[in-house]
Design a protein around this motif. Sequence first.
Motif, mmCIF file in Angstrom:
data_model
loop_
_atom_site.group_PDB
_atom_site.id
_atom_site.type_symbol
_atom_site.label_atom_id
_atom_site.label_comp_id
_atom_site.label_asym_id
_atom_site.label_seq_id
_atom_site.Cartn_x
_atom_site.Cartn_y
_atom_site.Cartn_z
ATOM 1 N N VAL A 95 0.980 -1.468 0.417
ATOM 2 C CA VAL A 95 -0.156 0.017 0.018
ATOM 3 C C VAL A 95 1.178 1.401 0.026
ATOM 4 O O VAL A 95 0.607 2.367 -0.588
ATOM 5 N N ASN A 96 1.889 1.256 0.734
ATOM 6 C CA ASN A 96 2.471 2.294 0.736
ATOM 7 C C ASN A 96 3.699 1.956 -0.328
ATOM 8 O O ASN A 96 4.269 3.589 -0.012
ATOM 9 N N LEU A 97 4.256 1.786 -0.549
ATOM 10 C CA LEU A 97 5.657 1.478 -0.902
ATOM 11 C C LEU A 97 4.712 1.206 -3.199
ATOM 12 O O LEU A 97 5.572 2.291 -4.207
ATOM 13 N N LEU A 98 4.955 -0.206 -2.997
ATOM 14 C CA LEU A 98 4.923 -0.545 -4.501
ATOM 15 C C LEU A 98 3.611 0.493 -5.063
ATOM 16 O O LEU A 98 3.787 0.472 -6.495
ATOM 17 N N LEU A 99 2.678 0.497 -4.744
ATOM 18 C CA LEU A 99 1.611 1.391 -5.150
ATOM 19 C C LEU A 99 1.928 2.842 -5.636
ATOM 20 O O LEU A 99 1.989 2.880 -6.417
ATOM 21 N N PRO A 100 2.408 3.761 -4.740
ATOM 22 C CA PRO A 100 2.749 4.514 -5.226
ATOM 23 C C PRO A 100 3.868 4.907 -5.861
ATOM 24 O O PRO A 100 4.036 5.419 -7.124
ATOM 25 N N LEU A 101 4.701 3.915 -6.488
ATOM 26 C CA LEU A 101 5.265 3.800 -6.673
ATOM 27 C C LEU A 101 5.454 3.291 -8.758
ATOM 28 O O LEU A 101 5.330 3.844 -9.225
ATOM 29 N N ALA A 102 4.262 2.522 -8.544
ATOM 30 C CA ALA A 102 3.331 1.873 -9.767
ATOM 31 C C ALA A 102 3.089 3.336 -10.284
ATOM 32 O O ALA A 102 3.095 3.257 -11.567
ATOM 33 N N ILE A 103 1.684 3.883 -9.643
ATOM 34 C CA ILE A 103 1.421 5.168 -9.745
ATOM 35 C C ILE A 103 2.613 6.091 -10.781
ATOM 36 O O ILE A 103 2.263 6.967 -11.667
ATOM 37 N N GLY A 104 3.657 6.280 -10.053
ATOM 38 C CA GLY A 104 4.699 7.153 -9.922
ATOM 39 C C GLY A 104 5.042 6.483 -11.297
ATOM 40 O O GLY A 104 6.105 7.937 -12.521
ATOM 41 N N ILE A 105 5.547 5.748 -11.837
ATOM 42 C CA ILE A 105 6.411 5.092 -13.445
ATOM 43 C C ILE A 105 5.232 5.251 -14.450
ATOM 44 O O ILE A 105 6.072 5.852 -15.111
ATOM 45 N N ILE A 106 3.431 4.742 -13.986
ATOM 46 C CA ILE A 106 2.964 5.365 -14.881
ATOM 47 C C ILE A 106 2.332 6.820 -15.341
ATOM 48 O O ILE A 106 2.625 7.082 -16.669
ATOM 49 N N MET A 107 2.958 7.569 -14.371
ATOM 50 C CA MET A 107 2.075 8.599 -14.516
ATOM 51 C C MET A 107 3.934 9.154 -15.342
ATOM 52 O O MET A 107 4.238 10.565 -16.220
ATOM 53 N N LEU A 108 5.326 9.163 -15.188
ATOM 54 C CA LEU A 108 6.251 9.485 -15.606
ATOM 55 C C LEU A 108 6.210 8.918 -16.627
ATOM 56 O O LEU A 108 7.197 9.734 -18.063
ATOM 57 N N GLY A 109 6.348 7.783 -17.403
ATOM 58 C CA GLY A 109 5.900 6.874 -18.767
ATOM 59 C C GLY A 109 5.203 8.242 -20.177
ATOM 60 O O GLY A 109 5.199 8.839 -21.026
ATOM 61 N N LEU A 110 3.555 8.739 -18.695
ATOM 62 C CA LEU A 110 2.805 9.444 -19.866
ATOM 63 C C LEU A 110 3.602 11.027 -19.290
ATOM 64 O O LEU A 110 3.788 11.397 -20.682
ATOM 65 N N GLY A 111 4.253 11.120 -18.913
ATOM 66 C CA GLY A 111 5.298 12.833 -19.191
ATOM 67 C C GLY A 111 6.108 12.749 -20.151
ATOM 68 O O GLY A 111 6.515 13.327 -20.685
ATOM 69 N N LEU A 112 6.756 11.538 -20.227
ATOM 70 C CA LEU A 112 7.728 11.371 -21.795
ATOM 71 C C LEU A 112 7.197 11.694 -22.832
ATOM 72 O O LEU A 112 7.385 11.837 -23.858
ATOM 73 N N SER A 113 5.559 11.323 -23.258
ATOM 74 C CA SER A 113 5.278 11.294 -24.063
ATOM 75 C C SER A 113 4.325 12.792 -24.301
ATOM 76 O O SER A 113 3.862 12.521 -25.190
ATOM 77 N N LEU A 114 4.750 13.283 -23.553
ATOM 78 C CA LEU A 114 4.006 15.134 -23.407
ATOM 79 C C LEU A 114 5.528 15.875 -23.553
ATOM 80 O O LEU A 114 5.776 16.623 -23.588
#
Length: 293
Positions: free
Chosen positions: A7-26
């Motif tokens: 809950v406190n580490l892996l989920l935020p990490l997954a969101i961060g990676i997904i949003m980072l990937g989004l940022g790379l395309s913007l």
Amino acid sequence: MQSGILVNLLLPLAIGIIMLGLGLSLTLDDFKRVGRYPRAVFVGLFLQTVLLPWAAFFIAIAFKLSPSLAVGLMLLAAAPGGATANIYSHLARGDVALNITLTAVNSILCLITLPIIMNLSLAYFFGAGQYVPPPLRKILEVCAIILLPVAIGMLIRARWPERAIGAEKPVRIFAVVVLAVLICAAIYVERSKIVDAVVAVGAACLLFNVVSMVIGYFTPLVLKLPPPQATAIAMEIGIHNGTLAIFVALNVLGNVEASIPPAIYSLMMYFTAAAMAVLVKPREEAGAPTPAR
């Protein structure tokens, strides 16, 4: 899902990676593009931020979902579109530029709409005074988890565009794999508790997914938008950032049951999106893509 690491580490990490990937395309042009075809952007945002929550609400009522499952479905409806929508839109000959613009704008807009929809859903399904409002600190954490990785990704794209473009696909694939692993791990950890809930909400999630894509495709066509834009909007509102909804359910609300609808939806939406791509692709190939207006 009671594990603190999940809950406190892996989920935020997954969101961060997904949003980072989004940022790379913007790029900044993706936001400026809103002025170039405002009608298509308005239609997509209206469907996603206004119509979809109402669709989720009526589906939750119709299926008589428990308060927690109903709130989970509403969280899913409030979550922005996922970056994977760009891939499926490309496969279906949709207007990918419109996808990117809608994802960018709605990822920012959800910082306002998601807390509103969440609190209204809690008040309705749990009853006024029967829930504890989520702490401001948690809401700010969600904002940071969305904005910071996107900003970092956009900065990398601006400074090192070739590296960003090269890293975009691997980061996106890695994010999808991480999401799938987290969902499977979460289901395994709570397997003894969620079987009945999965049965109860599975049909509701499937119906919501199909309704989202049907509304997303045919409403733009009725409004005389070109088919490639209709495809883009359908993919955008049919593929949600389920990881964000799961994170809010677990880390903000502390409600395991509320995380089940976005988890199930995240598993099935890729199959329905693929089916949608197959169904609409012949129509898109019948004519050349029309620039967005």
